[in-house]
Design a protein around this motif. Sequence first.
Motif, PDB file in Angstrom:
ATOM      1  N   THR A 152      25.810 -46.389  11.425  1.00  0.00           N
ATOM      2  CA  THR A 152      25.421 -47.049  10.421  1.00  0.00           C
ATOM      3  C   THR A 152      24.716 -48.478  10.826  1.00  0.00           C
ATOM      4  OG1 THR A 152      27.098 -46.211   9.071  1.00  0.00           O
ATOM      5  CG2 THR A 152      26.208 -48.365   8.377  1.00  0.00           C
ATOM      6  N   ILE A 153      25.296 -49.079  11.817  1.00  0.00           N
ATOM      7  CA  ILE A 153      24.505 -50.296  12.336  1.00  0.00           C
ATOM      8  C   ILE A 153      23.151 -50.202  12.738  1.00  0.00           C
ATOM      9  CG2 ILE A 153      24.550 -52.097  14.187  1.00  0.00           C
ATOM     10  CD1 ILE A 153      27.759 -51.776  13.725  1.00  0.00           C
ATOM     11  N   VAL A 154      23.188 -49.186  13.546  1.00  0.00           N
ATOM     12  CA  VAL A 154      21.752 -48.795  14.264  1.00  0.00           C
ATOM     13  C   VAL A 154      20.776 -48.400  12.892  1.00  0.00           C
ATOM     14  CG1 VAL A 154      20.395 -47.152  15.502  1.00  0.00           C
ATOM     15  CG2 VAL A 154      22.426 -47.974  16.220  1.00  0.00           C
ATOM     16  N   ASN A 155      21.120 -47.652  12.096  1.00  0.00           N
ATOM     17  CA  ASN A 155      20.438 -47.246  10.983  1.00  0.00           C
ATOM     18  C   ASN A 155      19.921 -48.460   9.910  1.00  0.00           C
ATOM     19  OD1 ASN A 155      20.109 -44.639  11.848  1.00  0.00           O
ATOM     20  ND2 ASN A 155      21.880 -44.117  10.540  1.00  0.00           N
ATOM     21  N   MET A 156      20.950 -49.264   9.841  1.00  0.00           N
ATOM     22  CA  MET A 156      20.518 -50.725   9.008  1.00  0.00           C
ATOM     23  C   MET A 156      19.555 -51.562   9.829  1.00  0.00           C
ATOM     24  SD  MET A 156      24.150 -51.498   7.336  1.00  0.00           S
ATOM     25  CE  MET A 156      23.445 -52.897   6.235  1.00  0.00           C
ATOM     26  N   ASP A 165      23.628 -59.202   7.257  1.00  0.00           N
ATOM     27  CA  ASP A 165      24.136 -57.899   6.169  1.00  0.00           C
ATOM     28  C   ASP A 165      24.771 -56.915   7.061  1.00  0.00           C
ATOM     29  OD1 ASP A 165      23.027 -59.226   4.009  1.00  0.00           O
ATOM     30  OD2 ASP A 165      21.103 -58.247   4.242  1.00  0.00           O
ATOM     31  N   ILE A 166      24.230 -56.614   8.041  1.00  0.00           N
ATOM     32  CA  ILE A 166      24.989 -55.678   9.114  1.00  0.00           C
ATOM     33  C   ILE A 166      26.062 -55.992   9.495  1.00  0.00           C
ATOM     34  CG2 ILE A 166      24.800 -54.193  11.129  1.00  0.00           C
ATOM     35  CD1 ILE A 166      21.572 -54.614  10.828  1.00  0.00           C
ATOM     36  N   TRP A 167      26.546 -57.354   9.796  1.00  0.00           N
ATOM     37  CA  TRP A 167      27.666 -57.790  10.233  1.00  0.00           C
ATOM     38  C   TRP A 167      28.741 -57.629   9.254  1.00  0.00           C
ATOM     39  CZ3 TRP A 167      28.996 -63.713  10.291  1.00  0.00           C
ATOM     40  CH2 TRP A 167      30.265 -63.766  10.801  1.00  0.00           C
ATOM     41  N   HIS A 168      28.463 -58.114   8.054  1.00  0.00           N
ATOM     42  CA  HIS A 168      29.460 -58.097   6.934  1.00  0.00           C
ATOM     43  C   HIS A 168      29.787 -56.533   6.529  1.00  0.00           C
ATOM     44  CE1 HIS A 168      29.447 -62.146   6.082  1.00  0.00           C
ATOM     45  NE2 HIS A 168      28.107 -62.222   5.994  1.00  0.00           N
ATOM     46  N   ILE A 169      28.781 -55.665   6.494  1.00  0.00           N
ATOM     47  CA  ILE A 169      28.966 -54.209   6.249  1.00  0.00           C
ATOM     48  C   ILE A 169      29.998 -53.546   7.561  1.00  0.00           C
ATOM     49  CG2 ILE A 169      28.069 -51.937   6.094  1.00  0.00           C
ATOM     50  CD1 ILE A 169      27.766 -53.646   3.478  1.00  0.00           C
ATOM     51  N   SER A 170      29.672 -54.010   8.707  1.00  0.00           N
ATOM     52  CA  SER A 170      30.295 -53.435   9.772  1.00  0.00           C
ATOM     53  C   SER A 170      31.775 -53.578  10.016  1.00  0.00           C
ATOM     54  CB  SER A 170      29.799 -53.865  11.222  1.00  0.00           C
ATOM     55  OG  SER A 170      30.047 -55.349  11.562  1.00  0.00           O
ATOM     56  N   GLY A 171      32.203 -54.695   9.464  1.00  0.00           N
ATOM     57  CA  GLY A 171      33.841 -54.874   9.491  1.00  0.00           C
ATOM     58  C   GLY A 171      34.287 -55.745  10.944  1.00  0.00           C
ATOM     59  N   PHE A 172      33.280 -55.802  11.772  1.00  0.00           N
ATOM     60  CA  PHE A 172      33.557 -56.493  13.075  1.00  0.00           C
ATOM     61  C   PHE A 172      33.825 -57.883  12.754  1.00  0.00           C
ATOM     62  CE2 PHE A 172      30.739 -53.355  15.237  1.00  0.00           C
ATOM     63  CZ  PHE A 172      31.798 -52.728  15.756  1.00  0.00           C
ATOM     64  N   ARG A 173      34.713 -58.620  13.457  1.00  0.00           N
ATOM     65  CA  ARG A 173      35.059 -60.108  13.488  1.00  0.00           C
ATOM     66  C   ARG A 173      33.959 -61.070  14.117  1.00  0.00           C
ATOM     67  NH1 ARG A 173      41.157 -60.777  15.103  1.00  0.00           N
ATOM     68  NH2 ARG A 173      40.344 -58.883  16.652  1.00  0.00           N
ATOM     69  N   SER A 174      33.264 -60.338  14.866  1.00  0.00           N
ATOM     70  CA  SER A 174      32.074 -61.030  15.693  1.00  0.00           C
ATOM     71  C   SER A 174      30.778 -60.437  15.346  1.00  0.00           C
ATOM     72  CB  SER A 174      32.484 -61.220  17.195  1.00  0.00           C
ATOM     73  OG  SER A 174      31.432 -61.720  17.884  1.00  0.00           O
ATOM     74  N   ARG A 175      29.777 -61.563  15.220  1.00  0.00           N
ATOM     75  CA  ARG A 175      28.250 -60.934  15.190  1.00  0.00           C
ATOM     76  C   ARG A 175      27.903 -60.462  16.503  1.00  0.00           C
ATOM     77  NH1 ARG A 175      24.816 -65.282  12.619  1.00  0.00           N
ATOM     78  NH2 ARG A 175      23.413 -64.504  14.125  1.00  0.00           N
ATOM     79  N   SER A 176      28.441 -60.878  17.631  1.00  0.00           N
ATOM     80  CA  SER A 176      27.841 -60.215  18.987  1.00  0.00           C
ATOM     81  C   SER A 176      28.334 -58.855  19.245  1.00  0.00           C
ATOM     82  CB  SER A 176      28.521 -60.990  20.095  1.00  0.00           C
ATOM     83  OG  SER A 176      29.904 -61.069  19.862  1.00  0.00           O
ATOM     84  N   SER A 177      29.345 -58.384  18.369  1.00  0.00           N
ATOM     85  CA  SER A 177      29.669 -56.982  18.422  1.00  0.00           C
ATOM     86  C   SER A 177      28.582 -56.025  18.024  1.00  0.00           C
ATOM     87  CB  SER A 177      30.885 -56.737  17.431  1.00  0.00           C
ATOM     88  OG  SER A 177      31.989 -57.458  18.204  1.00  0.00           O
TER      89      SER A 177
END
Length: 211
Positions: A152-156, A165-177
Amino acid sequence: MAKVGYIFMADGYDAIETDKQWMKDFGCCRIVEEKAANEKMRPDWKQLLMTLERGDVLVLSKISNALRGVRELSVFLELCRIKVVRIISIHDKLDSKDEVFPTLSTEAMLNIIGGLPSEVAVLRKNNTHVERLQQVKSKTKATKSRQEREMTIVNMYNGGHSIDDIWHISGFRSRSSVFRILNKHGITLNRGPHSGPIRKKGESKNESNEE
């Protein structure tokens, strides 16, 4: 006098419904169903034994379905002797009062006792096998979920969505993830001049990529 049934819900045991119906037809006022997850401790079985009163009738699917070994069998028989509890085992064709089933021969009784350890071992092996398969299924499901999130991250990103936008959708606590996932899948970072993770102010370079 009360008639009570007991069934250990062993994985792979396909006569459960038939046994329950037999117990109901015989007049059992209660049928205790022990979950397979309780194979070692058998709390419902132990509680049932404590609640038996003088003259009660205990109906089992099979001796090996209720007892875990010859030692338990010995203690069980002594308890039933003291409380004058009638024992009926459906698949062993056993009735301690010789009414429902004909009297067992000495050979048949010895076969029941002698075969108890091997039957219990098979039951435990089946339960262990099912538990392992369930664990594998759970791990496979978790892996699949992880892979779906990464794609999902790759496709976005490939679809032009912003990192935020990707960070908020991913559920990760860090953008670096998010950047870690993109780098893992060989995605060329083309958002501005950055070629790696964009760190927020105050975020250390070696911050762990926690989810």
